[in-house]
Design an enzyme around this catalytic site. Structure first.
Site, PDB file in Angstrom:
ATOM      1  N   GLU A 206     147.154 -41.027 -29.626  1.00  0.00           N
ATOM      2  CA  GLU A 206     148.009 -41.455 -30.752  1.00  0.00           C
ATOM      3  C   GLU A 206     149.479 -41.469 -30.332  1.00  0.00           C
ATOM      4  OE1 GLU A 206     147.042 -39.535 -34.518  1.00  0.00           O
ATOM      5  OE2 GLU A 206     145.050 -40.442 -34.494  1.00  0.00           O
ATOM      6  N   GLU A 329     138.289 -42.110 -32.473  1.00  0.00           N
ATOM      7  CA  GLU A 329     138.163 -41.138 -33.564  1.00  0.00           C
ATOM      8  C   GLU A 329     137.792 -41.914 -34.818  1.00  0.00           C
ATOM      9  OE1 GLU A 329     141.530 -38.479 -34.066  1.00  0.00           O
ATOM     10  OE2 GLU A 329     141.801 -38.285 -31.896  1.00  0.00           O
TER      11      GLU A 329
END
Ligand code: AHR
Length: 538
Positions: A206, A329
């Site tokens: 991220e 994810e």
């Protein structure tokens, strides 16, 4: 249980019942709908890679500490410090790939602090997940030992945010170089004479957010620099090279993907490109209303459209699909207000199992576009397959999500088949925007179907996500003749039913009726069910 329980008392009680199940049955008078589906046995999409059923474990809450690792001196039954129940259940399920140590934690993790004698390891503050003291007692050797124990391929998420190319390059040498260098000899001295041969390496997590708030162009520049040195040390001949995962978008963020890929140019390019897509929910895990459940489940068509869209964007840079699209994810992320068993500890209900079924059906249908998918997270955090009663709790239950994954296991390595069915989306307006933590519509979701085949065995999975409609499905088969069929189902009429510590087998897989004729199968899917039919075909 008295009906005058407070909401909080009710949730804490952990009983495998919900308010809905205490209401008179007459409140729920299901209607029956007839649905049609068609499986094209002669139209293959691509391989259902076992990696679509992979998992993710972070130093967060009681996932790693307490869930995987209890320590060698723990009163909890363990194998060299690994919780035995976790090992046993995961071996049974099969975890193709396991990603670690984060998540946000990865970009603040320094691997050298987690090797060598445990008592000498550095103590750090886990700045992302509660500012507790991380004693690094679970490090590289422990994680890779755990992967070996459960038969999983490791996937190490390396630190870009607070790390350096040298740190990543050294971690690869430490893990993968056979012997003779200072780093590989250190590994040998730390008890692992054989190289770990870790193939999958994430270059930051991220990076658009907790990984350092990079702009996509800057993240791509970092990737190019890190990959240069990671590959120099990591490529050790044919069949023994590292697979580097570049940081992709939150949800279907086109700006990130275009910005990153434009700046990557001719590379070094990633082998894999990761995206994250969570399905947010408006209620506590076992207190969902049907309306809020539908809002959450309606995110899944958006996930499917996002995968199609992101793959199309990548195809513009990578027409031969050498770069794998990874859903790094995913999973339902409900309202989580009670941290008493660990941060982001989330019960899985029948609703969660339906959500898992919707996701796993998507991966089958989009098998040609995907490389790997990792549900978040393995144990005790978000949509986990196992739950313990806190980090020191002796109880360990298999969640409804565990059983949903079990139902899809027969698809692994088969060829996904083209399917048509009533209710197949997409609806308009999908394929845009950022992460998926909030749904938009509360209209009821529809039947979901996927199928695969290898030789004479065909597997079909069905999900009925309606809480008030039973579905009679007439499923035609084209291009093959069915000889026999068996079916298994995961079902509970209560959307909030779950496997609690006092009722661990409330929702488990059962045999189910299925009728087979030469060119069709007929199955009744009760409201809130996930079913898998296994056919022998000619
Ligand atoms: O899975 C929990 C967190 O969600 C991860 O640390 C992060 O990558 C994502 O935002």
């Amino acid at each position: 249980m008295p009906l005058n329980f407070t909401r909080r008392q009710f949730a804490r009680a952990g009983a495998a019942v919900s308010l809905a199940s205490l209401l008179p049955r007459s409140v729920f008078s299901n209607t029956t709908a007839t649905k049609k589906a068609m499986i094209h046995a002669d139209s293959e999409i691509g391989t259902v890679r076992p990696e679509f059923h992979s998992h993710f474990a972070e130093h967060l809450g009681s996932c790693t500490y307490g869930g995987i690792w209890v320590g060698k001196k723990s009163p909890v039954e363990n194998i060299d410090g690994f919780r035995k129940a976790t090992v046993d259940y995961l071996k049974e399920l099969g975890v193709p790939v396991l990603r670690w140590p984060g998540g946000c934690f990865a970009d603040d993790y320094h691997w050298r602090e987690g090797i060598g004698p445990a008592e000498k390891r550095s103590k750090r503050v886990n700045v992302n997940w509660g500012k507790y003291i991380e004693d690094n007692s679970f490090g590289t050797h422990e994680f890779l030992g755990f992967c070996k124990l459960i038969g999983s391929q490791p996937y190490l998420a390396a630190n870009v945010g607070t790390g350096s190319p040298q740190e990543v390059r050294d971690w690869i040498e430490y893990c993968n170089y056979p012997k003779g260098s200072a780093l590989s000899d250190e590994r040998v001295a730390n008890g692992s004479p054989e190289p770990f041969r870790v193939r999958y390496w994430g270059i930051g997590n991220e990076l658009w957010g907790c990984g350092g708030n990079f702009l996509p162009q800057a993240a791509a520049a970092e990737f190019r620099r890190y990959a240069t040195f990671a590959r120099l040390v990591g490529d050790q001949g044919p069949g023994n090279s590292v697979y580097l995962v570049g940081c992709g978008p939150s949800g279907d963020d086109s700006n990130w993907t275009r910005g990153f890929m434009d700046a990557i140019g001719n590379g070094p390019r990633p082998n894999g490109f990761s995206m994250h897509y969570y399905e947010g929910g408006a209620n506590d895990p076992v207190e969902f209303t049907p309306e809020n459940m539908y809002t959450q489940l309606n995110l899944f068509p958006r996930v499917e459209q996002s995968l199609i869209h992101q793959r199309a964007l990548l195809d513009g840079y990578d027409p031969n699909r050498q770069m794998g699209l990874i859903l790094d994810e995913w999973g339902v992320w409900d309202q989580l207000r009670d941290n008493s068993r660990g941060r982001l500890w989330q019960q899985s209900s029948m609703r969660s199992a339906v959500a898992a079924g919707l996701g796993l059906n998507i991966f089958n249908r989009q098998a040609d576009k995907l490389f790997m998918c990792n549900i978040a997270q393995l144990i005790n955090v978000l949509q986990s397959v196992l739950l313990t009663d806190g980090p020191e709790g002796k109880n360990c239950v298999r969640t409804t999500t565990y059983y949903a994954f079990m139902l899809f296991k027969p698809h692994r390595s088969k060829q996904a088949l083209r399917v048509e069915y009533d209710g197949a989306l997409p609806a308009p307006g999908f394929g845009r925007g950022g992460g998926g933590r909030g749904g938009q519509q509360a209209q009821p979701p529809e039947l979901s179907v996927s199928a695969s085949r290898q030789g004479s065995e065909m597997v079909i999975s069905f999900v009925n996500p309606r809480h008030d409609v039973d579905m009679e499905v007439d499923c035609a088969i084209r291009g093959a003749t069915a000889r026999s069929a068996t079916a298994e189902i995961l079902h509970d009429a209560d959307i909030n039913a779950f496997n609690g510590f006092d009722n661990p087998d409330r929702v488990t897989i059962k045999k189910h009726d299925v009728a087979v004729e030469a060119d069709r199968v007929k199955i009744t899917l009760p409201a809130m069910s996930v079913a898998t039919v296994t056919l022998q075909v000619a």
